[in-house]
Enzyme design. Structure first.
Site, PDB file in Angstrom:
ATOM      1  CG  HIS A 235    -118.103  20.654  -1.629  1.00  0.00           C
ATOM      2  ND1 HIS A 235    -119.330  21.031  -1.175  1.00  0.00           N
ATOM      3  CD2 HIS A 235    -117.216  21.540  -1.077  1.00  0.00           C
ATOM      4  CE1 HIS A 235    -119.219  22.089  -0.386  1.00  0.00           C
ATOM      5  NE2 HIS A 235    -117.937  22.426  -0.312  1.00  0.00           N
TER       6      HIS A 235
ATOM      7  CG  HIS B 238    -126.486  16.873   2.780  1.00  0.00           C
ATOM      8  ND1 HIS B 238    -125.931  17.195   4.004  1.00  0.00           N
ATOM      9  CD2 HIS B 238    -126.180  17.886   1.939  1.00  0.00           C
ATOM     10  CE1 HIS B 238    -125.337  18.368   3.903  1.00  0.00           C
ATOM     11  NE2 HIS B 238    -125.459  18.817   2.661  1.00  0.00           N
TER      12      HIS B 238
ATOM     13  CG  ASP C  48    -125.093  20.333  -5.523  1.00  0.00           C
ATOM     14  OD1 ASP C  48    -124.875  21.520  -5.809  1.00  0.00           O
ATOM     15  OD2 ASP C  48    -124.460  19.709  -4.653  1.00  0.00           O
TER      16      ASP C  48
HETATM   17  C1  COA Z   1    -123.088  13.701  -0.293  1.00  0.00           C
HETATM   18  C2  COA Z   1    -122.578  12.316   0.089  1.00  0.00           C
HETATM   19  C3  COA Z   1    -121.073  12.239  -0.148  1.00  0.00           C
HETATM   20  C4  COA Z   1    -122.938  12.108   1.543  1.00  0.00           C
HETATM   21  O1  COA Z   1    -122.373  10.991   1.935  1.00  0.00           O
HETATM   22  P1  COA Z   1    -122.581  10.352   3.386  1.00  0.00           P
HETATM   23  O2  COA Z   1    -123.682  10.884   4.153  1.00  0.00           O
HETATM   24  O3  COA Z   1    -121.270  10.384   4.011  1.00  0.00           O
HETATM   25  O4  COA Z   1    -123.126   9.032   3.036  1.00  0.00           O
HETATM   26  P2  COA Z   1    -122.255   7.850   2.589  1.00  0.00           P
HETATM   27  O5  COA Z   1    -121.370   8.236   1.465  1.00  0.00           O
HETATM   28  O6  COA Z   1    -121.654   7.261   3.827  1.00  0.00           O
HETATM   29  O7  COA Z   1    -123.425   6.929   2.071  1.00  0.00           O
HETATM   30  C5  COA Z   1    -124.197   6.057   2.847  1.00  0.00           C
HETATM   31  C6  COA Z   1    -124.670   4.992   1.905  1.00  0.00           C
HETATM   32  O8  COA Z   1    -125.572   5.567   0.977  1.00  0.00           O
HETATM   33  C7  COA Z   1    -125.077   5.447  -0.345  1.00  0.00           C
HETATM   34  N1  COA Z   1    -125.328   6.711  -1.029  1.00  0.00           N
HETATM   35  C8  COA Z   1    -125.208   7.946  -0.520  1.00  0.00           C
HETATM   36  N2  COA Z   1    -125.525   8.852  -1.462  1.00  0.00           N
HETATM   37  C9  COA Z   1    -125.847   8.157  -2.562  1.00  0.00           C
HETATM   38  C10 COA Z   1    -126.254   8.531  -3.849  1.00  0.00           C
HETATM   39  N3  COA Z   1    -126.368   9.795  -4.192  1.00  0.00           N
HETATM   40  N4  COA Z   1    -126.496   7.572  -4.752  1.00  0.00           N
HETATM   41  C11 COA Z   1    -126.386   6.277  -4.426  1.00  0.00           C
HETATM   42  N5  COA Z   1    -125.998   5.849  -3.217  1.00  0.00           N
HETATM   43  C12 COA Z   1    -125.744   6.789  -2.296  1.00  0.00           C
HETATM   44  C13 COA Z   1    -123.579   5.226  -0.189  1.00  0.00           C
HETATM   45  O9  COA Z   1    -123.056   4.517  -1.303  1.00  0.00           O
HETATM   46  C14 COA Z   1    -123.521   4.418   1.092  1.00  0.00           C
HETATM   47  O10 COA Z   1    -123.821   3.087   0.829  1.00  0.00           O
HETATM   48  P3  COA Z   1    -123.136   1.919   1.730  1.00  0.00           P
HETATM   49  O11 COA Z   1    -123.646   2.149   3.116  1.00  0.00           O
HETATM   50  O12 COA Z   1    -123.628   0.683   1.088  1.00  0.00           O
HETATM   51  O13 COA Z   1    -121.658   2.130   1.597  1.00  0.00           O
HETATM   52  C15 COA Z   1    -123.304  11.244  -0.757  1.00  0.00           C
HETATM   53  O14 COA Z   1    -124.671  11.241  -0.474  1.00  0.00           O
HETATM   54  C16 COA Z   1    -123.047  11.440  -2.215  1.00  0.00           C
HETATM   55  O15 COA Z   1    -121.988  11.065  -2.729  1.00  0.00           O
HETATM   56  N6  COA Z   1    -124.041  12.038  -2.960  1.00  0.00           N
HETATM   57  C17 COA Z   1    -123.868  12.283  -4.379  1.00  0.00           C
HETATM   58  C18 COA Z   1    -122.962  13.494  -4.590  1.00  0.00           C
HETATM   59  C19 COA Z   1    -123.649  14.802  -4.251  1.00  0.00           C
HETATM   60  O16 COA Z   1    -124.787  15.019  -4.608  1.00  0.00           O
HETATM   61  N7  COA Z   1    -122.914  15.663  -3.586  1.00  0.00           N
HETATM   62  C20 COA Z   1    -123.399  16.970  -3.190  1.00  0.00           C
HETATM   63  C21 COA Z   1    -123.571  17.041  -1.719  1.00  0.00           C
HETATM   64  S1  COA Z   1    -124.367  18.562  -1.245  1.00  0.00           S
END
Ligand code: COA
Length: 394
Positions: free
Chosen positions: A224, A263, A320
């Site tokens: 987050h 996201h 971010d």
């Molecule tokens: C923000 C976040 C948790 C959103 O997650 P989400 O929409 O629920 O997406 P998921 O975690 O289900 O990811 C979907 C796929 O994309 C991948 N993915 C998502 N964000 C990624 C990233 N930043 N880098 C690499 N892979 C990523 C996941 O590993 C997942 O792969 P899979 O389908 O093989 O398991 C995720 O994008 C993330 O961890 N980003 C990095 C942390 C970050 O920047 N957080 C700030 C958010 S404002």
């Protein structure tokens, strides 16, 4: 019989838990609306103070209302001396997010209206929190470095005053304005993890400070609000544009995450990232150093390309991603990036906590109380036999 929906173990993705009048995130079109107004218009025409008023009141202030609100914010900038003493007793290595989280109950204890649960008293508490969190973050940074905190300047804007309290010198107008934009962009984002945490605590009738403490704790995690400082660590680790390709490819191949990308709601570019990319470019011009902008742009391009190859889908920068290099170029220490997120998001949190307390978007207040299926040890409906300690073996 009560109905339950099958929504387990999916992190509440897509589960609507409440109505809100505060903001709308359109993840498909990449729009962010605060109280009916597009974030791009607010950034173009408003200030953080005006946006805070909007979030707390459901309308833009008149000139008179804004003047009063601004002077209330300014008059509440000082923190109680006991809080400075408390910070001086904390070990220098304490994380600024832990200090911020610990400082809020100290503020609560000094609030004469703490147990007044009227909307007006909650509005005043919100003003005090918005006014004082920047002071705490700036003061802690100085205290841990063996310096005396700087008293707030009553002439400066909310954004300018934070930069001044942090460094002890007056920021240039352009940087203060860009930082103000950063505060507007981070102020609100609907039912994200920290806002939900704050609302959940508020639903128990806990006071606004206790609810804000929960929200700060939720924001601290790297998935987050903690992502912005992780992005900066990544930039520093990669160091050179010519290392981006191999670093990102390796990271993704090993199943790692490129922080600041992706996201949970946006399936297109986060509109905040678009605006922050522009600020990043302006900061590069201002500092005369294009390294961090170029590095961030290169990571974005390579991550998009490699992600497409690996997963067959698109990925975009979130709020971010560019804020990391923006804050770095503004001279903000890396471990203050998430507290800086908090000093902005407190406006949105406070609006949500009040909306929850006063059921401003639903018929009546409701305590959050979800269910879970028990999947632990089971010996039948009467439970397992209790084994006395002397008869237990490992
Ligand atoms: C923000 C976040 C948790 C959103 O997650 P989400 O929409 O629920 O997406 P998921 O975690 O289900 O990811 C979907 C796929 O994309 C991948 N993915 C998502 N964000 C990624 C990233 N930043 N880098 C690499 N892979 C990523 C996941 O590993 C997942 O792969 P899979 O389908 O093989 O398991 C995720 O994008 C993330 O961890 N980003 C990095 C942390 C970050 O920047 N957080 C700030 C958010 S404002």
């Amino acid at each position: 019989m009560r109905e339950t929906a099958e929504t387990k173990n999916i992190g509440l993705r897509g589960v609507k838990v409440a109505d809100t009048r505060i903001s709308d995130v359109d993840g498909e079109r990449g729009n962010l609306i605060y109280r009916g107004l597009n974030i791009c218009d607010l950034v173009a025409h408003s200030t953080f103070e005006e946006v805070s008023f909007l979030l707390l009141n459901d309308h833009l202030p008149t000139a008179e209302e804004l003047k009063k609100f601004q002077s209330e914010l300014i008059s509440e900038r000082e923190v109680p001396e006991a809080l400075c003493q408390f910070m001086k007793m904390m070990p220098n290595h304490a994380h600024p997010m832990d200090i911020l989280q610990a400082a809020v109950p100290v503020l609560a204890s000094h609030d004469p209206q703490l147990h007044d649960e009227s909307r007006n008293a909650n509005f005043k508490k919100a003003i005090r929190l918005i006014a004082r969190l920047p002071n705490i973050v700036a003061a802690w940074d100085r205290i841990r470095k063996g310096k005396e905190p700087v008293h707030p300047d009553l002439e400066l804007t909310h954004a300018g005053n934070f930069l001044y309290m942090l460094s002890g010198s007056f920021p240039d107008t352009g940087t203060a304005k860009d930082f103000d934009t950063c505060l507007i962009l981070h102020a609100e984002h609907s039912f994200n993890a920290s806002t939900f945490a704050g609302r959940e605590v508020a639903s128990t009738h806990a006071h606004l400070y206790a609810s804000a403490v929960a929200a700060i704790g939720a924001l601290s995690g790297e998935l987050h609000g903690g992502a912005n400082s992780e992005v900066m660590k990544m930039l520093l680790e990669i160091g050179e544009v010519n290392r981006v390709k191999s670093w990102v490819s390796e990271k993704l191949r090993k199943g790692g995450k490129v922080m600041g990308m992706g996201h949970a709601v946006y399936h297109t570019e986060d509109p905040r990232a678009t605006i922050l990319r522009g600020i990043c470019s302006r900061m590069a011009d201002r500092t005369g150093d294009r390294k961090w902008l170029e590095l961030t742009e290169a990571i974005e391009a390579v991550t998009k390309e490699e992600f497409r190859k690996l997963k067959g889908k698109e990925i975009y920068p979130n709020v971010d991603f560019y804020s990391a290099s923006v804050y770095y170029m503004m001279g903000i220490p890396i471990d203050l990036f998430t507290p800086v997120f908090a000093i902005s998001r407190i406006a949105g949190w406070a609006a949500h906590i009040m909306e929850e307390k006063f059921a401003e978007a639903q018929p009546k207040p409701e305590l959050y109380r979800p269910d879970a299926d028990y999947v632990g040890t089971y010996c039948g409906p009467s439970a397992c036999p209790y084994i006395p300690i002397e008869r237990r073996s490992s």
